[in-house]
Design an enzyme around this catalytic site. Structure first.
Site, short mmCIF file in Angstrom:
data_model
loop_
_atom_site.label_atom_id
_atom_site.label_comp_id
_atom_site.label_asym_id
_atom_site.label_seq_id
_atom_site.Cartn_x
_atom_site.Cartn_y
_atom_site.Cartn_z
CB CYS A 1 -67.60 -60.75 -58.98
SG CYS A 1 -66.36 -61.84 -59.04
CE1 TYR A 2 -60.75 -55.65 -59.19
CE2 TYR A 2 -62.24 -53.83 -59.62
CZ TYR A 2 -61.04 -54.13 -59.47
OH TYR A 2 -59.79 -53.61 -59.18
N GLY B 1 -65.08 -57.65 -62.58
CA GLY B 1 -63.86 -57.25 -63.58
C GLY B 1 -62.61 -58.08 -63.26
N1 GLN Z 1 -60.58 -60.53 -60.74
C1 GLN Z 1 -61.36 -60.79 -59.68
C2 GLN Z 1 -61.25 -62.25 -59.10
O1 GLN Z 1 -60.46 -62.87 -59.82
C3 GLN Z 1 -62.88 -60.48 -59.89
C4 GLN Z 1 -63.52 -61.54 -60.72
C5 GLN Z 1 -64.90 -61.04 -61.42
O2 GLN Z 1 -65.34 -59.82 -61.01
N2 GLN Z 1 -65.78 -61.90 -61.99
O3 GLN Z 1 -61.62 -62.57 -58.13
#
Ligand code: GLN
Length: 518
Positions: free
Chosen positions: A85-86, A58
């Site tokens: 990730c997020y 996210g």
């Molecule tokens: N916004 C978060 C970051 O920049 C997660 C990014 C993502 O989930 N791709 O680390």
């Protein structure tokens, strides 16, 4: 709408770019999967009895005010959770770890070194592999009970786990094809860690959905607006299996369909067709043409067609009497595009039925394909025995040929574009390009120019052909149609279609062009 007793994984959507891919990869592993917004209450998720939960990426930063979040109890359901990730950062943040701005952000292909080859997530995976990274933040302190299972040059905590609680977090994106063993990693999660059998098939979806709809609809009356497109066709047939004669399909023929299409819809869905549906075809060609007279601006055309559609549909629906449920062929990309995030009851202002629920009264809206992707809808359609000709057809806009005619729409122009388009489609098929090109059609430019035919001066229209290759319809490249095919189409169009003396092939990509030609 629940799909009970079905082994499933729930993907919780935090607004990442690749979320659609996550769901699709899970289904490719033979595990049924649904997407829920992060705003969905915990009970809604636990009631569905998922075998596993995946938290997506996210755009937010977990430490910012108002960042997308989840209840801490999500990790206490006893259900395995994988954060991507997020999702990984959020898991750490909520369970007592720390996330901050990464000293060095990572974007793109990155070497991943696996530190815990005995992790069930990495079963059968080489100890070093390429992964896809896209992050600005990183995990600086692990939550209690977690340990690092992989790192990269810039990211010491590229994956973590608390094996006994079955909580897994990866900073990279296994759903993206650039992550070389991404699918195997996801499969390890859903099958090995969550214990799914991986035996889900489209047939199960179809039969399960029919059972579920039968229960929901009971003896209620159901109304479906059939456009003849893939989504509404599949939705109608599914409902007919569940509601039988209590389903009525209304097909509004606005006169702006491709050549032969209206007949095809009637042949398949009409009373003589294999499904023997209660089928009402409204021939509204004259009405639409009258309303469109003098309308030249593309947005105005779309609006006019949409409004008239609702009016005709509404009038027809009233003549049927009371209706309990309205069926919509909404599919997952529509849900995403309209920003509904999967959990909302709001209805997308679909070109076919937009605005309708405000005017008419229903017990509810039924959207049986809401969690499927286009190719999955097609598979369901084939499963239901809908002819390939209908199921595999290319996307066609709701306003139909109305937005493939530049300038004012007249009966004559509609006829020109229908005939030219039919020739183009025929030749694409002969050349074996009909399945490889993503979308192709003829359009009518509003340009007339001087030509010569049989020694006589002509002053006629130019037809444009357009064909694009794309996988997601967000960007597109022009199809490299062999010159001989283009020439055959040109010759046939000028010979066979009256009022055309020139043919163009549009070589514009998207961007800067759009796929349609309006
Ligand atoms: N916004 C978060 C970051 O920049 C997660 C990014 C993502 O989930 N791709 O680390």
């Amino acid at each position: 709408m629940q799909t009970e007793n079905l082994e499933k994984v729930i993907v919780i959507d935090f607004g990442g770019q690749y979320n659609q891919l996550v769901a699709r990869r899970v289904r490719e592993c033979g595990v049924y999967c649904e997407i829920e917004s992060f705003k969905a209450p915990l009970k809604k998720i636990s009631d569905r009895k998922p075998k596993g939960i995946i938290l997506t990426g996210g755009p937010d930063s977990v430490y910012s005010a108002g960042a997308a979040s989840a209840p801490r109890e999500l990790f206490e359901l006893g259900v395995p959770v994988l954060g991507l990730c997020y999702g990984a950062q959020l898991m750490m943040h909520l369970l007592g770890g720390k996330v901050g701005r990464a000293p060095e952000r990572e974007y793109g292909k990155t070497e991943l070194m696996i530190d815990a080859p005995d992790s069930p997530l990495y079963d059968g995976i080489p100890h070093q592999m390429t992964c896809w990274m896209s992050h600005n933040d990183s995990i600086s302190v692990l939550a209690p009970g977690f340990e690092i299972t992989a790192h990269t040059g810039n990211c010491p905590a590229a994956s973590l786990e608390c094996r006994e609680k079955k909580l897994y977090a990866v900073q990279y994106h296994p759903e993206v094809l650039h992550t070389s063993y991404g699918k195997e990693i996801l499969s390890n999660f859903v099958c090995r860690i969550c214990g799914c059998s991986g035996s889900w098939k489209m047939e199960d979806f179809v039969s399960g959905k029919i059972r579920e709809l039968r229960k929901k609809v009971g003896d209620g009356k159901v109304l479906c607006a059939l456009s003849g497109g893939v989504d509404s066709s599949v939705a109608a047939v599914l409902l007919s299996k569940a509601a039988g004669k209590n389903l009525t399909c209304v097909f509004v023929d606005h006169g702006l369909l491709r050549k032969g299409e209206s007949e095809l819809v009637e042949r398949v869905f009409g009373p003589e067709g294999p499904y023997k549906l209660n089928f009402i075809r409204v021939d509204a060609k004259e009405r639409f043409l009258r309303r469109l007279a003098g309308v030249c601006e593309p947005e105005q055309k779309r609006k006019t067609i949409g409004e008239e559609f609702i009016r005709v549909f509404e009038e027809t629906a009233k003549s049927i009497g009371s209706v309990d449920y309205l069926v919509q062929g909404t599919i997952y990309p529509d849900v995403v595009e309209s920003g509904l995030g999967g959990e909302s009851a709001v209805i997308k202002s679909h070109h076919n039925v937009g605005g309708l629920p405000e005017i008419m009264e229903f017990k509810g809206i039924i959207e049986p394909l809401r969690c499927l992707f286009k190719d999955e809808v097609r598979r369901a359609g084939l499963q239901l025995g809908i002819p390939e000709e209908l199921v595999m057809r290319q996307p066609f806009p709701g306003p139909g040929l109305g937005i493939r005619i530049i300038g004012e729409i007249t009966e004559q122009k509609v006829k020109i574009v229908q005939d030219a388009d039919a020739i183009f489609r025929e030749e694409m098929k002969k050349a074996g390009l009909d399945r490889s090109a993503s979308q192709y059609f003829a359009a009518l430019t509003n340009v007339r120019s001087v030509g010569v035919m049989g020694d006589e001066r002509t002053y006629e229209y130019a037809v444009a052909m357009r064909s694009v290759d794309t996988s997601d319809f967000m960007t597109a490249d022009v199809t490299e149609i062999p010159y001989t095919v283009l020439k055959t189409v040109m010759t046939r169009i000028v010979n066979e279609v009256k009022h055309v003396n020139r043919v163009f092939y549009d070589i514009t990509s998207k961007p800067p062009g759009t796929i349609e030609y309006e």
